[in-house]
Motif scaffolding. Structure first.
Motif, PDB file in Angstrom:
ATOM      1  N   GLY A 209     -42.155 -51.240  35.276  1.00 11.65           N
ATOM      2  CA  GLY A 209     -41.295 -52.404  35.541  1.00 11.65           C
ATOM      3  C   GLY A 209     -40.106 -52.470  34.596  1.00 11.65           C
ATOM      4  N   GLU A 281     -45.389 -58.142  40.818  1.00 11.86           N
ATOM      5  CA  GLU A 281     -44.152 -58.426  41.568  1.00 11.86           C
ATOM      6  C   GLU A 281     -43.915 -59.935  41.646  1.00 11.86           C
ATOM      7  OE1 GLU A 281     -44.747 -56.174  45.204  1.00 11.86           O
ATOM      8  OE2 GLU A 281     -43.759 -54.413  44.309  1.00 11.86           O
ATOM      9  N   SER A 284     -42.870 -61.091  37.938  1.00  9.05           N
ATOM     10  CA  SER A 284     -41.624 -60.505  37.398  1.00  9.05           C
ATOM     11  C   SER A 284     -40.443 -60.707  38.351  1.00  9.05           C
ATOM     12  CB  SER A 284     -41.825 -58.991  37.188  1.00  9.05           C
ATOM     13  OG  SER A 284     -41.968 -58.354  38.462  1.00  9.05           O
ATOM     14  N   LYS A 286     -39.760 -58.602  40.481  1.00  5.87           N
ATOM     15  CA  LYS A 286     -39.233 -57.244  40.714  1.00  5.87           C
ATOM     16  C   LYS A 286     -40.154 -56.476  41.657  1.00  5.87           C
ATOM     17  CE  LYS A 286     -37.941 -55.010  36.889  1.00  5.87           C
ATOM     18  NZ  LYS A 286     -36.556 -54.914  36.359  1.00  5.87           N
ATOM     19  N   LYS A 287     -39.562 -55.611  42.450  1.00 10.70           N
ATOM     20  CA  LYS A 287     -40.354 -54.694  43.280  1.00 10.70           C
ATOM     21  C   LYS A 287     -40.826 -53.561  42.370  1.00 10.70           C
ATOM     22  CE  LYS A 287     -41.194 -54.236  47.263  1.00 10.70           C
ATOM     23  NZ  LYS A 287     -42.594 -54.584  47.508  1.00 10.70           N
ATOM     24  N   ASN A 289     -41.947 -49.748  41.753  1.00  8.03           N
ATOM     25  CA  ASN A 289     -41.848 -48.428  42.386  1.00  8.03           C
ATOM     26  C   ASN A 289     -43.183 -47.706  42.211  1.00  8.03           C
ATOM     27  OD1 ASN A 289     -41.108 -46.000  43.427  1.00  8.03           O
ATOM     28  ND2 ASN A 289     -39.878 -45.361  41.660  1.00  8.03           N
ATOM     29  N   TRP A 330     -46.187 -58.814  30.976  1.00  3.84           N
ATOM     30  CA  TRP A 330     -44.795 -58.535  31.295  1.00  3.84           C
ATOM     31  C   TRP A 330     -43.866 -59.062  30.183  1.00  3.84           C
ATOM     32  CZ3 TRP A 330     -41.484 -55.462  32.935  1.00  3.84           C
ATOM     33  CH2 TRP A 330     -40.235 -55.817  33.445  1.00  3.84           C
ATOM     34  N   GLN A 334     -41.418 -56.606  27.876  1.00  2.00           N
ATOM     35  CA  GLN A 334     -39.965 -56.806  27.763  1.00  2.00           C
ATOM     36  C   GLN A 334     -39.563 -57.007  26.310  1.00  2.00           C
ATOM     37  OE1 GLN A 334     -38.281 -59.360  31.279  1.00  2.00           O
ATOM     38  NE2 GLN A 334     -40.392 -60.006  30.953  1.00  2.00           N
TER      39      GLN A 334
END
Ligand code: WQD
Length: 340
Positions: A209, A281, A284, A286-287, A289, A330, A334
């Motif tokens: 992420g 997801e 966050s 966010k997608k 990967n 998460w 970060q």
């Protein structure tokens, strides 16, 4: 009251030191820093305002262990985290694991058995169950032949403690069988610090992420589960840390009914790999990967805990949800990846 935490600079150990200090215990940490950093001490102190006593010491050195207990005769309890824990590495280097995880346990128990009274909490694992036959898994589920030397050291460790407690009335012990620990302290002052490429799912997700890893490989989606991916019981590390303090206090206060006992420590809920990805997801925005690849050899299909015994006898229950735990993981990722 002084408590020794071995491996107290590690992931679960450091979170447990924080909870012990929050409960007013004086903590002394032994850690050989082979898989942890002394910087974690600053993180602990920034949360609690108290600096634990720290001794860098290799528990494989028996004379050093004996000397430690001579200098710290007022240690009344031990929470023992220090051990090697990489399943794959244990297959390649079994003797390193038997020496580091078993010999050290024996040296610690020899010191505790010599005291009039001692309380001992052992870091065990749901690994001892292998692929259990029925879900959720209770503490009565059979211990299956270990699938790795690492798992075997947990099974042997429990047996060594049980045998010792049988003939040592002053020694009271609890083995906590963890399911899948995850997350980081809400303060983001301490968290998981995997060295190298993470083997575990959650740190690999957060490193993907944050852009450290290109893509997560999902090890198989052809398992007999709701979405084809493996099911695990992901427990927030602060919930897990609190379970250690509650278990220790049960022994220190003489509330234990047996002088050796075992408790599952999980949430009681199973989540698939894809559900953990979806949790990331959600928290966050966010997608992630990822791609589906072949199964990882040795993986079991499903494991999640029956936590009735810990709920009823310890009065402990996991309080945090998967999303809350993932949010902490998460935030931590970060923070530590922010250019300093
Ligand atoms: C979880 C799921 C993988 C990584 C480990 C230890 C065990 C115990 C609990 C200490 C599995 C999948 C993982 C990845 C993936 N810890 N996965 N891609 O294997 O349940 O157990 O933690 O006692 O000893 O081995 O945890 O996080 O490795 O895997 O798809 O990159 O995630 O296949 O289904 P595991 P894990």
């Amino acid at each position: 009251m002084k408590i020794l935490v071995t491996g107290g600079l590690g992931f679960i150990g450091s979170h447990t030191v924080v909870e012990l200090q929050n409960e007013g215990f004086e903590v002394v940490i032994i850690d050989d820093c082979s898989n942890s950093s002394e910087n974690v001490l600053e993180g602990i102190q920034s949360i609690t305002g108290k600096a634990p006593i720290f001794e860098k010491l290799d528990l494989k050195e028996k004379a050093k262990v004996q000397d430690f207990f001579k200098r710290h005769e007022d240690v009344e309890g031990v929470i023992h985290f220090a051990a090697s824990k990489a399943v794959g590495e244990s297959v390649e280097k079994p003797l390193l694991y038997y020496e580091n995880n078993i010999a050290t346990l024996v040296y610690l128990l020899q010191e505790l058995a010599a005291k009039n009274r001692a309380s001992f909490i052992f870091s065990s694992s749901c690994t001892v169950y292998g692929q259990a036959d029925t879900m959720p898994i209770t503490e009565n589920a059979p211990v299956k032949p270990a699938e790795s030397p690492y798992g075997n050291t947990k099974q042997m460790g429990e047996e060594i403690i049980a045998d010792t407690c049988k003939v040592t009335p002053g020694l009271n012990a609890i083995a906590l069988r963890y399911f899948n620990p995850m997350g980081a302290h809400p303060s983001t002052e301490i968290g998981e610090l995997p060295i190298g490429v993470p083997q575990n799912l959650v740190p690999f997700i957060t490193q993907t992420g944050v852009g450290m890893r290109e893509q997560l490989s999902v090890f198989g989606d052809d398992y007999p589960t709701e979405d084809g991916t493996c099911v695990r019981d992901y427990i927030y590390v602060v919930d897990l840390a609190k379970a250690h303090v509650i278990a220790l206090k049960r022994l220190l206060e003489g509330k234990n009914t047996m002088n050796y006992d075992v408790f599952n420590v999980g949430t009681g809920k199973g989540s698939t790999v894809l559900e953990v990805i979806q949790s990331f997801e959600r928290v966050s925005g966010k997608k992630l990967n990822y791609k589906i690849v072949d199964r990882r050899p040795g993986d079991i299909t499903t494991a999640y805990a029956d936590t009735t015994k810990a709920n009823e006898q310890l009065g402990w229950k996991a309080e945090y949800t998967l999303d809350q735990a993932m949010g902490s993981a998460w935030n931590w990722e970060q923070k530590i990846r922010k250019p300093s």
